[in-house]
Design an enzyme around this catalytic site. Structure first.
Site, PDB file in Angstrom:
ATOM      1  CD  GLU A  45     -27.644 -27.736  73.774  1.00 43.03           C
ATOM      2  OE1 GLU A  45     -27.795 -26.499  73.697  1.00 43.03           O
ATOM      3  OE2 GLU A  45     -27.952 -28.516  72.855  1.00 43.03           O
ATOM      4  CG  ASN A  53     -26.389 -31.998  72.897  1.00 45.11           C
ATOM      5  OD1 ASN A  53     -26.251 -31.943  74.102  1.00 45.11           O
ATOM      6  ND2 ASN A  53     -26.615 -30.928  72.145  1.00 45.11           N
ATOM      7  CE  LYS A  99     -30.607 -30.317  70.865  1.00 42.19           C
ATOM      8  NZ  LYS A  99     -29.682 -29.153  70.839  1.00 42.19           N
ATOM      9  CD  GLU A 107     -27.254 -28.976  68.607  1.00 41.35           C
ATOM     10  OE1 GLU A 107     -27.560 -30.027  69.182  1.00 41.35           O
ATOM     11  OE2 GLU A 107     -27.796 -27.890  68.845  1.00 41.35           O
ATOM     12  CB  CYS A 155     -31.138 -26.938  73.449  1.00 39.17           C
ATOM     13  SG  CYS A 155     -31.123 -25.267  72.757  1.00 39.17           S
ATOM     14  CG  ASN A 210     -25.381 -23.787  74.630  1.00 39.68           C
ATOM     15  OD1 ASN A 210     -24.460 -23.041  74.940  1.00 39.68           O
ATOM     16  ND2 ASN A 210     -25.552 -24.970  75.192  1.00 39.68           N
TER      17      ASN A 210
HETATM   18  N1  CDV Z   1     -28.712 -25.764  70.861  1.00 38.12           N
HETATM   19  C1  CDV Z   1     -29.898 -25.669  70.256  1.00 38.12           C
HETATM   20  O1  CDV Z   1     -30.631 -26.651  70.131  1.00 38.12           O
HETATM   21  N2  CDV Z   1     -30.250 -24.458  69.779  1.00 38.12           N
HETATM   22  C2  CDV Z   1     -31.439 -24.209  69.029  1.00 38.12           C
HETATM   23  C3  CDV Z   1     -31.262 -23.041  68.087  1.00 38.12           C
HETATM   24  C4  CDV Z   1     -30.317 -23.371  67.013  1.00 38.12           C
HETATM   25  C5  CDV Z   1     -32.571 -22.638  67.456  1.00 38.12           C
HETATM   26  C6  CDV Z   1     -32.640 -23.926  69.935  1.00 38.12           C
HETATM   27  O2  CDV Z   1     -33.695 -24.518  69.706  1.00 38.12           O
HETATM   28  O3  CDV Z   1     -32.540 -23.081  70.822  1.00 38.12           O
END
Ligand code: CDV
Length: 330
Positions: free
Chosen positions: A47, A112, A129, A148, A174, A199
């Site tokens: 990501e 994203n 996303k 975000e 993510c 991330n």
């Molecule tokens: N970049 C993300 O989406 N990170 C989230 C954290 C903040 C919980 C994740 O679900 O990994």
């Protein structure tokens, strides 16, 4: 005919705030060359691959913020990545921050995003996303922020599945990996491989009791998504200590059985590979998760009717109303 994707999951170590796109692209190209050496067809990057994870900062200066986004893909700075991938005959999946500039006909949007690129350099698919974690307001009391919800809009492309590499490929990003709906919507389109980058800080400022099982939650979510939909899932991290914040690594390639077949051992730039037989999902799709035979969507009305949880009484009322509407329509 055997349908195998030789897959490379290209984990990245930290990317510093002052690391330029050219330096990052060089690291990505090194991954591509190693992937080619190991016989890969497709390489998956994390990501927001091209920059540091900037949503950890409250940024007021629009120019400073917008410097983290791409307005075209490929653009001048990412063109060398596309050119090298094409020269090597490799496809790839790349996460990045996307800015659609506004004008008199449309408003400015930020997403994203991830793109799936074919071996000829063609864009086979795009995903934006949908499940954006974190917050939109300035919360300087946190050890680090997760903005975000301020810097991106929820994706507007849905969970689509694309034809490529001899199979049916989906993407998510993510936080999406924690939601069963993500995989199921793609599962209902027969997805055979889900590509995702993440991330994920190892510390959760508001819920420190989630720190210890953070790694478990990562694996659990992706393995469940794979098994319950008979699909490969490829999770690729940006790991290590980035600008003072530690991120979990542990990139994984997960088979349709839900078993991890390859896993990163470090928190840095590391390529893991696996020969992924797309037909391994068939027995799951044809038996235990034969959706057409075994799903009972008439009992799932709450899933699309509601956003948040309600009381059992309200839930029963909504279910009954859905049932009555169904009967009236029959
Ligand atoms: N970049 C993300 O989406 N990170 C989230 C954290 C903040 C919980 C994740 O679900 O990994």
């Amino acid at each position: 005919m055997v349908r195998i994707i030789n897959l490379g999951a290209a984990q990245m170590g930290p990317i510093a705030r002052d690391e330029g796109r050219a330096q990052v692209v060089e690291r990505l190209i090194a991954h591509l060359r190693e992937a080619k050496r190991r016989g890969c067809d497709l390489v998956v990057f994390p990501e927001l691959t091209l920059t540091t994870f900037f949503p950890r900062w409250w940024l007021e200066d629009e120019a400073e913020l917008e410097a983290f986004y791409e307005t075209e893909m490929p653009g001048p700075q990412t063109r060398p990545l596309f050119d090298e991938a094409r020269r090597l005959g490799l496809g790839f999946c790349l996460g990045y921050a996307e800015l659609i500039p506004g004008d008199e006909t449309r408003r400015k949007c930020r997403f994203n995003t991830a793109v799936l690129v074919g071996a000829e350099g063609e864009i086979l698919g795009k995903y934006r996303k949908i499940h954006l974690p974190g917050h939109a307001e300035h919360e300087p009391q946190r050890a680090f922020q997760h903005l975000e919800k301020r810097y991106f809009e929820p994706g507007d492309l849905g969970f689509r599945v694309f034809r490529g590499f001899g199979g049916l490929i989906g993407m998510c990003i993510c936080n999406d990996r924690r939601w069963p709906e993500t995989y199921r919507v793609m599962g209902l389109q027969g997805v055979e491989m889900v590509l995702l980058g993440y991330n994920t800080p190892s510390r959760h400022p508001l819920t420190p009791d989630h720190d210890a099982p953070s790694w478990h939650h990562n694996t659990l979510s992706m393995q469940a998504g794979a098994y319950q939909n008979g699909t490969w899932v490829v999770g690729v991290a940006k790991g290590g200590i980035e600008e003072g914040v530690h991120h979990i690594a542990g990139s994984q390639i997960i088979a349709p059985s839900g078993e991890t077949v390859a896993q990163a051992a470090t928190e840095g730039d590391e390529l893991i590979t696996a020969a992924c037989d797309l037909d391994l999902g068939r027995s799951y799709k044809a038996h235990i998760f034969d959706f057409a035979r075994h799903r009972e969507p008439r009992h799932y009305a709450l899933i699309t009717a509601l956003k948040g949880a309600v009381t059992p009484e309200e839930g029963a009322r909504i279910e009954a109303a859905a049932q009555a509407a169904r009967e009236a329509a029959e």
